[in-house]
Design a protein around this motif. Structure first.
Motif, PDB file in Angstrom:
ATOM      1  N   GLY A  48      12.533  -4.940 -13.188  1.00  0.00           N
ATOM      2  CA  GLY A  48      13.962  -4.762 -12.938  1.00  0.00           C
ATOM      3  C   GLY A  48      14.516  -3.474 -13.508  1.00  0.00           C
ATOM      4  O   GLY A  48      15.660  -3.113 -13.238  1.00  0.00           O
ATOM      5  N   GLY A  49      13.738  -2.741 -14.285  1.00  0.00           N
ATOM      6  CA  GLY A  49      14.197  -1.495 -14.890  1.00  0.00           C
ATOM      7  C   GLY A  49      14.153  -0.336 -13.909  1.00  0.00           C
ATOM      8  O   GLY A  49      13.636  -0.439 -12.794  1.00  0.00           O
ATOM      9  N   GLU A  50      14.733   0.783 -14.327  1.00  0.00           N
ATOM     10  CA  GLU A  50      14.786   1.972 -13.483  1.00  0.00           C
ATOM     11  C   GLU A  50      14.040   3.115 -14.155  1.00  0.00           C
ATOM     12  O   GLU A  50      14.180   3.326 -15.357  1.00  0.00           O
ATOM     13  CB  GLU A  50      16.248   2.361 -13.260  1.00  0.00           C
ATOM     14  N   ASN A  52      12.833   7.369 -13.941  1.00  0.00           N
ATOM     15  CA  ASN A  52      13.133   8.696 -13.404  1.00  0.00           C
ATOM     16  C   ASN A  52      11.816   9.377 -13.072  1.00  0.00           C
ATOM     17  O   ASN A  52      10.865   9.328 -13.852  1.00  0.00           O
ATOM     18  CB  ASN A  52      13.906   9.537 -14.427  1.00  0.00           C
ATOM     19  N   PHE A  71       7.505  -0.557  -7.167  1.00  0.00           N
ATOM     20  CA  PHE A  71       8.865  -0.192  -6.778  1.00  0.00           C
ATOM     21  C   PHE A  71       9.440  -1.179  -5.763  1.00  0.00           C
ATOM     22  O   PHE A  71       8.722  -1.716  -4.923  1.00  0.00           O
ATOM     23  CB  PHE A  71       8.914   1.206  -6.162  1.00  0.00           C
ATOM     24  N   VAL A  72      10.760  -1.349  -5.818  1.00  0.00           N
ATOM     25  CA  VAL A  72      11.474  -2.154  -4.836  1.00  0.00           C
ATOM     26  C   VAL A  72      11.361  -1.491  -3.465  1.00  0.00           C
ATOM     27  O   VAL A  72      11.113  -2.146  -2.455  1.00  0.00           O
ATOM     28  CB  VAL A  72      12.966  -2.318  -5.244  1.00  0.00           C
ATOM     29  N   GLU A  89      14.949   8.588  -8.538  1.00  0.00           N
ATOM     30  CA  GLU A  89      15.005   7.380  -9.364  1.00  0.00           C
ATOM     31  C   GLU A  89      14.395   6.246  -8.558  1.00  0.00           C
ATOM     32  O   GLU A  89      14.493   6.232  -7.333  1.00  0.00           O
ATOM     33  CB  GLU A  89      16.447   7.034  -9.724  1.00  0.00           C
ATOM     34  N   ARG A  91      13.638   1.797  -8.781  1.00  0.00           N
ATOM     35  CA  ARG A  91      13.799   0.528  -9.484  1.00  0.00           C
ATOM     36  C   ARG A  91      12.503  -0.267  -9.370  1.00  0.00           C
ATOM     37  O   ARG A  91      11.890  -0.343  -8.308  1.00  0.00           O
ATOM     38  CB  ARG A  91      14.951  -0.272  -8.891  1.00  0.00           C
ATOM     39  N   ARG A  93      10.384  -3.673  -9.263  1.00  0.00           N
ATOM     40  CA  ARG A  93      10.615  -5.034  -8.754  1.00  0.00           C
ATOM     41  C   ARG A  93      10.760  -6.012  -9.914  1.00  0.00           C
ATOM     42  O   ARG A  93      10.061  -5.914 -10.915  1.00  0.00           O
ATOM     43  CB  ARG A  93       9.450  -5.487  -7.872  1.00  0.00           C
ATOM     44  N   ARG A  94      11.646  -6.986  -9.755  1.00  0.00           N
ATOM     45  CA  ARG A  94      11.845  -8.009 -10.788  1.00  0.00           C
ATOM     46  C   ARG A  94      10.633  -8.927 -10.899  1.00  0.00           C
ATOM     47  O   ARG A  94      10.401  -9.522 -11.949  1.00  0.00           O
ATOM     48  CB  ARG A  94      13.096  -8.831 -10.498  1.00  0.00           C
TER      49      ARG A  94
END
Length: 184
Positions: A48-50, A52, A71-72, A89, A91, A93-94
């Motif tokens: 869930g984090g992002e 760079n 990645f999402v 950037e 995100r 995936r959770r």
């Protein structure tokens, strides 16, 4: 003469302390491919984090795309404001499993390519349901884990030993100087 010796010892100790950290221990790791460089910051993150992304692999190309199973969706690069590279950037995936993931970069002209690695870790404590937006966010738990698991390393031990040796030499020289004055 003796003060010159103390000065030399202190300069040698300062020189040892100022030795730079090897590139393998750098804070923001980058991996080189045969065509360019891709860096992922942070390189370790929770689901869930992002992250760079930065690359200099595309030369004159103004766009690129990076993909990863973590990645999402694909990360789309654009020109960086302050450097001659491209930034994006992404995100995580959770539902990403805790392991290392490859990140692949392809430039729009198809000439530049690079790869990097991203490590996903899971928290052992649940995150709050409605966290306060006071800074830190999801990385606060990562920072806490890093401080719990890391302590003084070899570099700190060597630095301490060098400083202790310099102090011992200074005390010994001072004591011998004092004894010479009393006896003479």
């Amino acid at each position: 003469m003796r003060s010159a010796l103390i000065t030399i010892c202190a300069a040698a100790a300062a020189g040892l302390i100022a030795v730079p950290v090897p590139a393998a221990q750098a804070a923001s790791p980058a991996w080189d491919d045969d065509k360019g460089t891709l860096s992922v910051t942070p390189s370790t993150i929770a689901p869930g984090g992002e992250v760079n992304l930065f690359t200099d692999a595309c030369g004159d190309a103004r766009r690129a795309k990076a993909n990863s199973d973590a990645f999402v969706s694909a990360a789309h690069f654009g020109p960086a404001a302050d450097t001659a590279g491209l930034v994006a950037e992404a995100r995580v995936r959770r539902d990403a499993a805790p392991r290392s993931y490859d990140v692949w970069l392809t430039c729009e002209d198809g000439k530049g390519k690079a790869t990097a690695t991203l490590t996903v870790i899971h928290h052992n404590r649940p995150s709050p349901a409605a966290p306060v937006k006071a800074g830190g966010g999801g990385t606060a738990t990562l920072a806490e884990q890093a401080t719990e698991s890391s302590g003084p390393g070899t570099r700190h031990a060597v630095t301490g030993l060098v400083l202790a040796a310099v102090a011992a030499v200074a005390v010994a020289l001072r004591s011998s100087r004092r004894r010479g004055r009393i006896g003479g």
